[in-house]
Design an enzyme around this catalytic site. Structure first.
Site, PDB file in Angstrom:
ATOM      1  N   HIS A  40      18.081  71.783-102.157  1.00  0.00           N
ATOM      2  CA  HIS A  40      18.983  71.559-103.357  1.00  0.00           C
ATOM      3  C   HIS A  40      19.569  69.975-103.651  1.00  0.00           C
ATOM      4  O   HIS A  40      19.927  69.693-104.654  1.00  0.00           O
ATOM      5  CB  HIS A  40      20.477  72.288-103.297  1.00  0.00           C
ATOM      6  CG  HIS A  40      21.423  71.570-102.317  1.00  0.00           C
ATOM      7  ND1 HIS A  40      21.281  72.021-100.986  1.00  0.00           N
ATOM      8  CD2 HIS A  40      22.533  71.007-102.481  1.00  0.00           C
ATOM      9  CE1 HIS A  40      22.198  71.548-100.411  1.00  0.00           C
ATOM     10  NE2 HIS A  40      23.018  70.945-101.361  1.00  0.00           N
TER      11      HIS A  40
HETATM   12  C1  UD1 Z   1      27.747  70.221-104.155  1.00  0.00           C
HETATM   13  C2  UD1 Z   1      27.938  69.287-103.279  1.00  0.00           C
HETATM   14  C3  UD1 Z   1      26.783  69.368-102.026  1.00  0.00           C
HETATM   15  C4  UD1 Z   1      26.835  70.614-101.525  1.00  0.00           C
HETATM   16  C5  UD1 Z   1      26.387  71.569-102.409  1.00  0.00           C
HETATM   17  C6  UD1 Z   1      26.190  73.012-101.934  1.00  0.00           C
HETATM   18  C7  UD1 Z   1      28.890  67.107-104.385  1.00  0.00           C
HETATM   19  C8  UD1 Z   1      28.565  65.740-104.529  1.00  0.00           C
HETATM   20  N1  UD1 Z   1      27.715  67.827-103.697  1.00  0.00           N
HETATM   21  O1  UD1 Z   1      26.341  69.804-104.767  1.00  0.00           O
HETATM   22  O2  UD1 Z   1      27.325  68.525-101.061  1.00  0.00           O
HETATM   23  O3  UD1 Z   1      25.713  70.616-100.366  1.00  0.00           O
HETATM   24  O4  UD1 Z   1      27.312  71.355-103.618  1.00  0.00           O
HETATM   25  O5  UD1 Z   1      26.387  73.977-102.945  1.00  0.00           O
HETATM   26  O6  UD1 Z   1      30.032  67.500-104.477  1.00  0.00           O
HETATM   27  N2  UD1 Z   1      26.286  74.989-111.071  1.00  0.00           N
HETATM   28  C9  UD1 Z   1      26.188  76.239-111.471  1.00  0.00           C
HETATM   29  N3  UD1 Z   1      27.117  77.008-111.020  1.00  0.00           N
HETATM   30  C10 UD1 Z   1      28.285  76.759-110.241  1.00  0.00           C
HETATM   31  C11 UD1 Z   1      28.029  75.455-109.965  1.00  0.00           C
HETATM   32  C12 UD1 Z   1      27.156  74.528-110.239  1.00  0.00           C
HETATM   33  O7  UD1 Z   1      25.435  76.686-112.077  1.00  0.00           O
HETATM   34  O8  UD1 Z   1      29.264  77.583-109.828  1.00  0.00           O
HETATM   35  C13 UD1 Z   1      24.998  74.241-111.765  1.00  0.00           C
HETATM   36  C14 UD1 Z   1      25.660  73.167-112.487  1.00  0.00           C
HETATM   37  O9  UD1 Z   1      24.333  73.136-113.627  1.00  0.00           O
HETATM   38  C15 UD1 Z   1      25.524  71.740-111.910  1.00  0.00           C
HETATM   39  C16 UD1 Z   1      24.726  72.072-110.711  1.00  0.00           C
HETATM   40  O10 UD1 Z   1      24.640  73.420-110.374  1.00  0.00           O
HETATM   41  O11 UD1 Z   1      25.215  70.820-112.712  1.00  0.00           O
HETATM   42  C17 UD1 Z   1      24.994  71.259-109.501  1.00  0.00           C
HETATM   43  O12 UD1 Z   1      26.340  71.447-109.036  1.00  0.00           O
HETATM   44  P1  UD1 Z   1      27.321  70.501-108.538  1.00  0.00           P
HETATM   45  O13 UD1 Z   1      28.708  70.897-108.395  1.00  0.00           O
HETATM   46  O14 UD1 Z   1      27.092  69.118-109.676  1.00  0.00           O
HETATM   47  O15 UD1 Z   1      26.664  69.818-107.224  1.00  0.00           O
HETATM   48  P2  UD1 Z   1      25.806  70.675-106.255  1.00  0.00           P
HETATM   49  O16 UD1 Z   1      24.406  70.086-106.206  1.00  0.00           O
HETATM   50  O17 UD1 Z   1      26.151  72.087-105.961  1.00  0.00           O
END
Ligand code: UD1
Length: 368
Positions: free
Chosen positions: A209
């Site tokens: 990821h």
């Molecule tokens: C975050 C953490 C990372 C961790 C990961 C585990 C940071 C900088 N990074 O990254 O260290 O390993 O979580 O999961 O905080 N989204 C959904 N549903 C959700 C949450 C997110 O669909 O409940 C999607 C959104 O489109 C979002 C993308 O996932 O843009 C990424 O989510 P984000 O919270 O930005 O960071 P992660 O890549 O999940």
């Protein structure tokens, strides 16, 4: 009796397993420590958040800041605005943050600016890779924390190097491992395992990821092909993070031995890990869990903030060059992968140590 109010902050998936045992220890301690559970809303799906609360017995949050998705700056800003409002309306005596996600850093900054001291759980770990948002989050959070709870000797050394006083560093162990050991006998197979005819120790688990691995289609595609070729027809169970789902949509074809599944709840995911031949991942936390379960772990990154998973545990840094995956998987298939040990104090009671320390440092201060 004097009491202190602790904000326990949770925002994203890897936070939830770290706060669960701390909340349990706070509940058991009673006495002068009260807590308020603040969910920032960084992760909000049932799959990324709700399932973990339910399975790990975490109570419903007292407050949800509903920050949601966005760029790094948008997320940080939304969390800071929400948490600042909360602290102005209803201040607490300590902000306890865990890990290295955006919520960790955003709440630490906000609390300190509202004169609320900060305790950081999993402090001091460093990858040295400033391209990872988590590394920036770690450095900023540690620069403004008052108390540091560490998972390893190395973390303490990193903190001393930047001038943190010995009296503020507490080597307590690993709360993520508290959760793993607490749940080890409750792990359960996801339904798709028997439906697909997947056999114990006959498959690999893949998680990817990191933006550096999944945001560029050519790069992501090369990694997927390399894994496909390396496993010689065995199943690859691939729980797909929301970010990775977007990358998969751009891929021409998914290999037929890949089983794509939604992000798994905690008990199912760790069942998959425990019973796999090996895990191939770009996560940091999973390398700790594979170490404790003695499962080979191939990390598709060039650095790690958790060196003890390599020096003591079952983890190896394979890097991000797809050509390195084949030889590493061969070592697993031929039974040549190293056997590991368990790092000091990863024994299931880190959270109890943390709460004992909090009682010692917070209650006398309140009484004076
Ligand atoms: C975050 C953490 C990372 C961790 C990961 C585990 C940071 C900088 N990074 O990254 O260290 O390993 O979580 O999961 O905080 N989204 C959904 N549903 C959700 C949450 C997110 O669909 O409940 C999607 C959104 O489109 C979002 C993308 O996932 O843009 C990424 O989510 P984000 O919270 O930005 O960071 P992660 O890549 O999940």
């Amino acid at each position: 009796m004097k009491t202190v109010l602790i904000d326990v902050i949770a925002g994203a998936r890897p936070n939830f397993m770290k706060i669960a045992p701390i909340i349990r220890a706070l509940e058991e301690k009673k006495g002068g420590l009260r807590y308020r559970l603040v969910h920032t809303g960084q992760h909000y799906d049932a799959r990324m958040s709700g399932d973990f609360f339910r399975q790990l017995g975490i109570p419903d949050p007292d407050i949800n800041l509903n920050a949601g998705s966005g760029t790094q700056a948008e997320q940080t800003a939304a969390i800071m605005i929400g948490y600042e409002k909360l602290l102005r309306e209803s201040p607490s005596d300590l902000c306890l943050v865990v890990g290295d996600v955006t919520s960790t850093m955003a709440c630490a900054i906000t609390a300190q600016k509202q004169h609320v001291p900060v305790a950081h759980v999993e402090a001091g770990i460093r990858s040295g890779d400033w391209a990872m948002p988590e590394e920036i989050n770690r450095m900023v959070t540690d620069a403004i924390s008052n108390w540091f709870f560490t998972t390893s000797d190395t973390a303490g050394i990193n903190l001393r190097k930047v001038g943190v006083g010995e009296e503020r560093i507490f080597f307590v162990g690993n709360t993520m491992i508290d959760t793993l050991l607490f749940n080890l006998d409750k792990l359960r197979a996801p339904e798709f395992v028997s439906q697909a005819g997947i056999e114990k120790e006959g498959y690999f688990v893949l998680t990817l990821h990191r933006p550096s691995n999944v945001d560029d289609v050519a790069n992501f595609s090369a990694l997927v092909r390399a894994v496909e070729n390396a496993v010689e027809g065995r199943w690859v169970v691939f729980p797909v993070h929301p970010r990775t789902r977007k990358a998969l949509a751009d891929l021409n074809a998914v290999p037929s031995n890949f089983l794509l599944v939604d992000p798994q709840p905690y008990l199912e995911f760790n069942w998959l890990v425990k019973n796999s031949m090996a895990v191939i991942t770009d996560s940091g936390g999973i390398t700790e869990e594979t170490t404790v379960m003695g499962v080979p772990c191939l990390t598709l990154r060039d650095s790690t903030e958790r060196p003890e998973t390599i020096s003591i545990g079952t983890n190896e840094l394979i890097g991000t060059d797809p050509s390195k995956i084949g030889p590493a998987v061969k070592k697993v298939l031929s039974g040549q992968w190293k056997k590991g040990g368990i790092p000091p104090l990863w024994d299931g009671i880190a959270a109890v140590r943390i709460v004992d320390v909090l009682e010692q440092v917070l209650l006398p201060a309140r009484a004076s």
